[in-house]
Design an enzyme around this catalytic site. Structure first.
Site, PDB file in Angstrom:
ATOM      1  N   HIS A  18       0.834  -1.213   0.000  1.00  0.00           N
ATOM      2  CA  HIS A  18       0.000   0.000   0.000  1.00  0.00           C
ATOM      3  C   HIS A  18       0.870   1.265   0.000  1.00  0.00           C
ATOM      4  CE1 HIS A  18      -3.647   2.361   1.044  1.00  0.00           C
ATOM      5  NE2 HIS A  18      -2.767   3.134   1.677  1.00  0.00           N
ATOM      6  N   GLU A  19       1.813   1.311   0.923  1.00  0.00           N
ATOM      7  CA  GLU A  19       2.659   2.501   1.025  1.00  0.00           C
ATOM      8  C   GLU A  19       3.597   2.627  -0.173  1.00  0.00           C
ATOM      9  OE1 GLU A  19       1.838   4.623   3.042  1.00  0.00           O
ATOM     10  OE2 GLU A  19       0.604   3.423   4.384  1.00  0.00           O
ATOM     11  N   HIS A  22       1.906   4.566  -2.901  1.00  0.00           N
ATOM     12  CA  HIS A  22       2.024   6.013  -2.706  1.00  0.00           C
ATOM     13  C   HIS A  22       3.433   6.496  -3.067  1.00  0.00           C
ATOM     14  CE1 HIS A  22      -1.863   6.386  -0.873  1.00  0.00           C
ATOM     15  NE2 HIS A  22      -1.568   5.697   0.210  1.00  0.00           N
TER      16      HIS A  22
END
Length: 453
Positions: A18-19, A22
């Site tokens: 997820h990170e 980003h």
């Protein structure tokens, strides 16, 4: 120990992906990333590659992570680096950076489902067991032993059914979405075909639990009514039952499969007292009559009969395996279906049409992580894919403090031409935090109630 390790690995992987979504898009958009962290709290490990402006951190508390970018709203930025700050980027770039995290989780789910499809998974063959009395399957004409060859929504084209899990997933969606399901059945693999309609639209189901499948009448695949391990202190052993006994009749009821036998055992009581019945079993080629009196055990608010033995042989298995393109396509389809079902269930919980008991928290996730890992690597990958979809969908919800909330701010900016004011931003973030805290509290309460209630 397996549960703890499986849980930590699952959290670490899903949060890191997820990170990284980003982070990767931020770098591609020319934003300076100061820190990439998996976990919060005291850093257990930190490093900074030579020539990179980003510090990579592994935190002590694994329930989350973050990507810290250069941003004038958080700290002063040198004029020479202002073009590298997140807040100075175009609206499209900021939206892409925020959306990249949840989308990375959804793409991971597609890949995980694809790996499962490519490697192959052993699942029970789609053979129907005897349905319970009054169930949807019984009303539709299911007798038990039929092979489900094709299935689909009533009124639409039918697709091939590869396994019992495929059938169960379709029935789950039908019950929760209020749609009837049409099945093509055969008495055996090459027998004559007939079609039935499972009337699921009238169920108005709120929970995908064991009771729902008992109501549908499709609890598990067909199995021979064979006894497995018999506990030495159970009613079965006291009555003389043995491992390997094939049960052909209980009282006046002919037994055709393991599910029917389990149902008969559960119902073997009258006015709360155990009912003694004569069982006819096949043992070493001979038929014997055995008098069996079950034990009575509490189950929720009712009592059921138990004999202290494993009932039902292992079901017939099939191996599902797909090619490169087909396996990935089916992974995309499953990710889309799970995402849609998750959103619909959340919407129904919001308006009160579905029970909030469907919310699960970290304790349930940890339990399922351990169970799936104990079943093998493939089942663990399926678990990871399911949680990755849930994480992606949850973060896309239009709730302030989540990624979807920030995308909502950007939508407002695109429509009005001005960003949300700092005062309103603070109010919305507090409200979003309260909503998220409420959801987490409900999920944790459900976890404790399931595990210890």
């Amino acid at each position: 120990m397996l549960t703890i390790v499986a849980f930590i690995v699952a959290l670490g992987l899903l949060i890191a992906v997820h990170e990284y979504g980003h982070y990767r898009v931020a770098v591609a958009c020319g934003v300076k990333v100061l820190r990439f962290s998996v976990g919060f709290g005291q850093p257990l490990l930190r490093w900074q590659p030579k020539g990179s402006p980003t510090e990579f951190v592994l935190g002590a508390f694994p329930l989350g992570g973050y990507v810290k970018m250069l941003d004038e709203r958080e700290a002063p930025v040198a004029p020479a680096e202002r073009h590298l700050a997140f807040n100075t980027q175009t609206l499209a770039k900021r939206a892409a950076i925020v959306a990249a995290g949840p989308l990375a989780n959804l793409l991971l789910a597609v890949l995980l489902y694809g790996i499962v499809n490519w490697s192959g998974v052993d699942e029970a063959r789609a053979v129907l067991a005897s349905p319970g009395i009054g169930s949807v399957a019984e009303k539709a004409g299911v007798q038990g032993g039929e092979v489900v060859t094709r299935a689909g929504w009533d009124g639409e084209d039918l697709d091939d059914v590869q396994s019992f899990d495929d059938l169960r997933w379709l029935l789950t969606r039908g019950a929760l979405d209020g749609r009837d399901v049409r099945l093509e059945l055969a008495s055996n693999e090459h027998g004559a075909r007939r079609e039935i309609v499972m009337g699921l639209a009238s169920l108005h189901a709120q929970d995908a639990d064991a009771q729902l499948f008992r109501t549908i009448g499709v609890v598990g695949p067909w199995t021979r009514p064979l006894l497995g391990d018999v506990a030495a202190d159970g009613a079965g052993a006291r009555s003389g039952l043995q491992r390997g006994d094939l049960v052909v009749q209980v009282g006046a009821t002919p037994i055709v499969d393991g599910q029917q036998l389990r149902a008969v055992i559960r119902a073997s009581l009258v006015d709360g007292q155990p009912l003694a019945q004569t069982w006819r079993v096949e043992r070493a080629g001979q038929r014997l009559d055995v008098s069996v009196t079950p034990d009575i055990k509490p189950e929720g608010l009712q009592s059921v009969g138990r004999i202290g033995a494993y009932v039902g042989a292992a079901p017939e298995m099939v191996t599902k395996r797909y090619g490169l393109v087909d396996g990935l396509w089916r992974g995309m389809e499953r990710t889309w279906e799970v995402s849609g079902l998750t959103l619909r269930m959340m919407g129904r919980m919001l308006v009160g049409d579905a029970s909030i008991k469907n919310l699960s928290g970290p304790l349930s996730v940890a339990e399922y992580a351990g169970k799936s890992a104990s079943l093998g690597f493939t089942q663990y990958l399926v678990f990871l894919a399911l949680i990755s979809v849930s994480l992606g969908v949850l973060n896309l919800l239009p709730v302030p403090i989540l990624d979807g909330g920030h995308l909502l701010y950007y939508l407002w900016e695109a429509v009005t031409g001005k960003s949300v004011s700092d005062a309103w931003m603070e109010r919305l973030q507090r409200g979003g935090g309260a909503v998220l805290l409420l959801m987490m509290s409900i999920a944790l309460f459900n976890d404790v109630n399931r595990l210890f209630g």
